[in-house]
Design an enzyme around this catalytic site. Structure first.
Site, PDB file in Angstrom:
ATOM      1  N   HIS A 211       0.837  -1.199   0.000  1.00  0.00           N
ATOM      2  CA  HIS A 211       0.000   0.000   0.000  1.00  0.00           C
ATOM      3  C   HIS A 211       0.872   1.250   0.000  1.00  0.00           C
ATOM      4  O   HIS A 211       1.950   1.256   0.591  1.00  0.00           O
ATOM      5  CB  HIS A 211      -0.894  -0.016   1.252  1.00  0.00           C
ATOM      6  CG  HIS A 211      -1.927   1.055   1.277  1.00  0.00           C
ATOM      7  ND1 HIS A 211      -1.648   2.341   1.685  1.00  0.00           N
ATOM      8  CD2 HIS A 211      -3.228   1.028   0.939  1.00  0.00           C
ATOM      9  CE1 HIS A 211      -2.751   3.068   1.604  1.00  0.00           C
ATOM     10  NE2 HIS A 211      -3.723   2.305   1.153  1.00  0.00           N
TER      11      HIS A 211
ATOM     12  N   ASP B 202     -11.256   1.335  -1.232  1.00  0.00           N
ATOM     13  CA  ASP B 202     -10.360   2.323  -0.633  1.00  0.00           C
ATOM     14  C   ASP B 202     -11.138   3.257   0.287  1.00  0.00           C
ATOM     15  O   ASP B 202     -10.865   4.457   0.370  1.00  0.00           O
ATOM     16  CB  ASP B 202      -9.592   3.130  -1.686  1.00  0.00           C
ATOM     17  CG  ASP B 202      -8.272   3.679  -1.148  1.00  0.00           C
ATOM     18  OD1 ASP B 202      -7.975   3.452   0.042  1.00  0.00           O
ATOM     19  OD2 ASP B 202      -7.538   4.329  -1.913  1.00  0.00           O
TER      20      ASP B 202
END
Length: 349
Positions: free
Chosen positions: A182, A308
């Protein structure tokens, strides 16, 4: 808790434990450059309330818009943003204990990724084992490079293609769980004037800087030989693979030239690893054309839905997903089937 009807499974969905508010505030002005840092309370990140919430508004929105299940993870940078080794290790362990307890209240709807400190591969491996075996987590979340105290690595960062991290990758391989790579904001020392981003703060964050930095790390992992050493190892990258699928032809074209092939550390090219070891998600990149391109480049089995949240909304993601015109079997695979198989989730196919 009753299980939800079959819907989408979202796997890059951020949370924050109450102890994390202080370190999260460090990136508040980067996320919202227009806020006045001198005002009381302005250090709070704009999404702090949504990050702290799991069982309230988040779950209600999941129900309203057709999200069956979420894999939760401590929001970036987490332990990767802590330069002190002891503090980073404690930050990760405390976050894992908190998140495991949250998931345990509703395991039909939520699972979790483990946080680990990457100051030391042995520490990271030990915490990954504890989180997966004892706490029931489904993978490990790494927020790009690990910031280390000055006097450590030359630039104060550690990248995981280095040989010192092989014990961590070996542990993950033995556990049989994926690692999600990430993005993160740069540390403060990389934001002073005359540094790469110091005079270009307008490109910080999700629009540009996140994929620039993380794509380098992903290329480095693919070319390091780590997937040759542990061929079952699985890594996941969000935001349609941080742009890499769109550059695979050119990356392979040059990486396979004799002048490169004779000395490169890896046996195979980038496309090989993106079709054997890397999966991508739609997190924060709701482009139908982009998703279709990625399916064509790396295969439908390597593409997964994601949102997200809370940086993008559940409603926006789900409204987009309803318009995606894939064949029914492919849409089902991307929406939920691939995630169930990859993460070994306790859900029916």
């Amino acid at each position: 808790m009753a299980k939800a009807p079959k819907g989408t499974i979202a796997i890059e969905e951020a949370v924050l434990n109450p102890d994390g508010i202080a370190w999260m505030a460090e990136s508040a002005t980067l996320f919202n450059p227009g806020q006045d840092a001198s005002k009381a309370g302005s250090a709070n990140h704009g999404h702090t309330p949504q990050l702290l919430d799991i069982h309230g508004a988040r779950l209600a929105q999941m129900d309203a818009h057709g999200v069956e299940y979420m894999l939760l993870s401590l929001t970036s940078p987490g332990a990767q943003g802590e330069p002190d080794r002891t503090k980073a290790r404690r930050l990760a362990a405390d976050a894992n204990d908190w998140l495991a307890a949250q998931v345990a209240t509703n395991p039909a709807r939520f699972g979790a990724f483990a946080s680990v400190s990457m100051h030391d591969a042995a520490d990271a491996a030990a915490e990954a084992r504890r989180a997966v075996r004892d706490l029931g987590m489904f993978g490990v979340m790494l927020n790009d490079y690990q910031v280390v105290a000055e006097g450590g690595d030359a630039d104060g960062k550690k990248y995981y293609d280095a040989p010192e991290f092989r014990p961590f990758w070996q542990a993950v391989d033995e556990l049989g769980v994926p690692v999600y790579m990430h993005p993160r904001y740069p540390p403060a020392k990389d934001l002073v004037s005359r540094t790469r981003y110091g005079d270009r703060k307008q490109i910080l964050g999700a629009a540009v800087q996140f994929h620039l930095d993380l794509s380098m790390h992903l290329y480095a992992l693919c070319s390091s030989g780590i997937f040759d050493l542990y061929p079952r190892l699985q890594v996941v990258a969000g935001h349609l693979g941080e742009g890499i699928p769109f550059n695979l032809w050119r990356a392979d074209h040059w990486y396979n030239k004799p002048v490169k092939k004779a000395t490169r550390p890896s046996k195979h090219d980038y496309s090989y690893y993106f079709t054997h070891n890397i999966s991508i998600t739609t997190s924060g990149d709701f482009s139908t054309a982009g998703l279709k391109f990625c399916i064509g480049e790396i295969g439908v089995d390597r593409c997964l839905f994601s949102i997200d949240y809370p940086y993008d909304t559940i409603e926006e993601a789900q409204d987009w997903w309803k318009t995606v015109d894939l064949p029914a079997d492919e849409k089902e695979a991307v929406a939920r089937g691939n995630a169930i198989r990859l993460f070994k989730l306790p859900l029916e196919l």
